[in-house]
Design an enzyme around this catalytic site. Structure first.
Site, PDB file in Angstrom:
ATOM      1  N   ASN A  63       0.829  -1.184   0.156  1.00 28.14           N
ATOM      2  CA  ASN A  63      -0.059  -0.003  -0.094  1.00 28.14           C
ATOM      3  C   ASN A  63       0.885   1.237  -0.042  1.00 28.14           C
ATOM      4  O   ASN A  63       1.785   1.319   0.706  1.00 28.14           O
ATOM      5  CB  ASN A  63      -1.043  -0.155   1.147  1.00 28.14           C
TER       6      ASN A  63
ATOM      7  N   GLU B 136       0.312   5.278   0.484  1.00 31.56           N
ATOM      8  CA  GLU B 136      -0.661   6.301   1.260  1.00 31.56           C
ATOM      9  C   GLU B 136      -0.287   7.541   0.747  1.00 31.56           C
ATOM     10  O   GLU B 136       0.662   7.787   0.181  1.00 31.56           O
ATOM     11  CB  GLU B 136      -0.996   5.918   2.498  1.00 31.56           C
TER      12      GLU B 136
ATOM     13  N   CYS C 120      -4.145   0.618  -2.471  1.00 32.77           N
ATOM     14  CA  CYS C 120      -3.960  -0.849  -1.704  1.00 32.77           C
ATOM     15  C   CYS C 120      -2.713  -1.391  -2.241  1.00 32.77           C
ATOM     16  O   CYS C 120      -2.368  -1.484  -3.483  1.00 32.77           O
ATOM     17  CB  CYS C 120      -5.225  -1.527  -1.834  1.00 32.77           C
TER      18      CYS C 120
ATOM     19  N   GLU D  87      -3.197  -4.821  -3.140  1.00 33.91           N
ATOM     20  CA  GLU D  87      -3.376  -5.507  -4.059  1.00 33.91           C
ATOM     21  C   GLU D  87      -3.493  -4.635  -5.566  1.00 33.91           C
ATOM     22  O   GLU D  87      -3.159  -5.247  -6.593  1.00 33.91           O
ATOM     23  CB  GLU D  87      -4.920  -5.990  -3.834  1.00 33.91           C
TER      24      GLU D  87
ATOM     25  N   CYS E 259     -10.056  -4.997   0.365  1.00 33.98           N
ATOM     26  CA  CYS E 259     -11.233  -4.146   0.510  1.00 33.98           C
ATOM     27  C   CYS E 259     -12.144  -4.462  -0.748  1.00 33.98           C
ATOM     28  O   CYS E 259     -11.733  -5.254  -1.659  1.00 33.98           O
ATOM     29  CB  CYS E 259     -10.907  -2.746   0.520  1.00 33.98           C
TER      30      CYS E 259
HETATM   31  N1  THU Z   1      -5.219  -1.854   2.651  1.00 39.93           N
HETATM   32  C1  THU Z   1      -4.624  -2.463   1.578  1.00 39.93           C
HETATM   33  O1  THU Z   1      -3.425  -2.219   1.031  1.00 39.93           O
HETATM   34  N2  THU Z   1      -5.095  -3.739   1.362  1.00 39.93           N
HETATM   35  C2  THU Z   1      -6.155  -4.262   1.981  1.00 39.93           C
HETATM   36  O2  THU Z   1      -6.628  -5.347   1.482  1.00 39.93           O
HETATM   37  C3  THU Z   1      -6.910  -3.576   2.988  1.00 39.93           C
HETATM   38  C4  THU Z   1      -6.313  -2.290   3.308  1.00 39.93           C
HETATM   39  C5  THU Z   1      -4.451  -0.576   3.077  1.00 39.93           C
HETATM   40  C6  THU Z   1      -5.139   0.610   2.548  1.00 39.93           C
HETATM   41  C7  THU Z   1      -4.515   1.715   3.756  1.00 39.93           C
HETATM   42  O3  THU Z   1      -3.195   2.034   3.185  1.00 39.93           O
HETATM   43  C8  THU Z   1      -4.470   0.940   5.142  1.00 39.93           C
HETATM   44  O4  THU Z   1      -4.503  -0.547   4.391  1.00 39.93           O
HETATM   45  C9  THU Z   1      -5.541   1.099   5.850  1.00 39.93           C
HETATM   46  O5  THU Z   1      -6.696   0.844   5.490  1.00 39.93           O
END
Ligand code: THU
Length: 130
Positions: free
Chosen positions: A39, A41, A50, A52, A83
């Site tokens: 991920n 941000e 994310c 994925e 998500c």
């Molecule tokens: N996040 C992911 O990268 N993948 C997931 O399957 C769940 C959530 C990340 C997004 C964000 O940077 C952090 O987790 C908190 O939501």
């Protein structure tokens, strides 16, 4: 390298200064090659991506469009589920039967399929009359 090793390694490189929740994802594509993502941000929160999505982008950039298996890992109390948006992104490139393994960094895991994650998925076939 295994999917678990790839996802564990890439998770360390996650950029998650806001949530402090680092996620790693690894995809085995049809060729057998493994693609990984973390991920990333952003201070403008909705612009974050994310793990994925990163792994899928790496796969497509390498010229592949078929997912054979997925694994996602995070330091969560229970195996981390993708998500909603990522479920749809995975479904774009994976059959309903594709295995998705959800992991925690302390060794718990749960095996699901794309169909389990996104029942009733919207596909290109739904646009056949368009
Ligand atoms: N996040 C992911 O990268 N993948 C997931 O399957 C769940 C959530 C990340 C997004 C964000 O940077 C952090 O987790 C908190 O939501």
């Amino acid at each position: 390298m295994s999917l678990l090793e790839a996802a564990t390694q890439v998770r360390e490189r996650a950029y998650a200064p806001y949530s402090r929740f680092k996620v790693g994802a690894a995809i085995r594509a049809a060729s057998g090659a493994i693609y990984s993502g973390c991920n990333v941000e952003n201070v403008a929160y909705p612009e974050g991506t994310c793990a994925e999505a990163g792994a899928i982008a790496a796969m497509v950039a390498a010229g592949e469009t078929k997912i054979a298996e997925v694994l996602v890992i995070a330091d969560s109390p229970a195996p981390v589920p993708p998500c909603g948006g990522c479920r749809q992104k995975i479904a774009e490139f994976a059959g309903q039967e594709v295995k998705v393994t959800l992991c925690t960094t302390d060794g718990a895991s749960r095996v699901m399929t794309v169909a389990d994650l996104l029942p009733g998925v919207f596909t290109a076939a739904h646009m056949d009359r368009a």
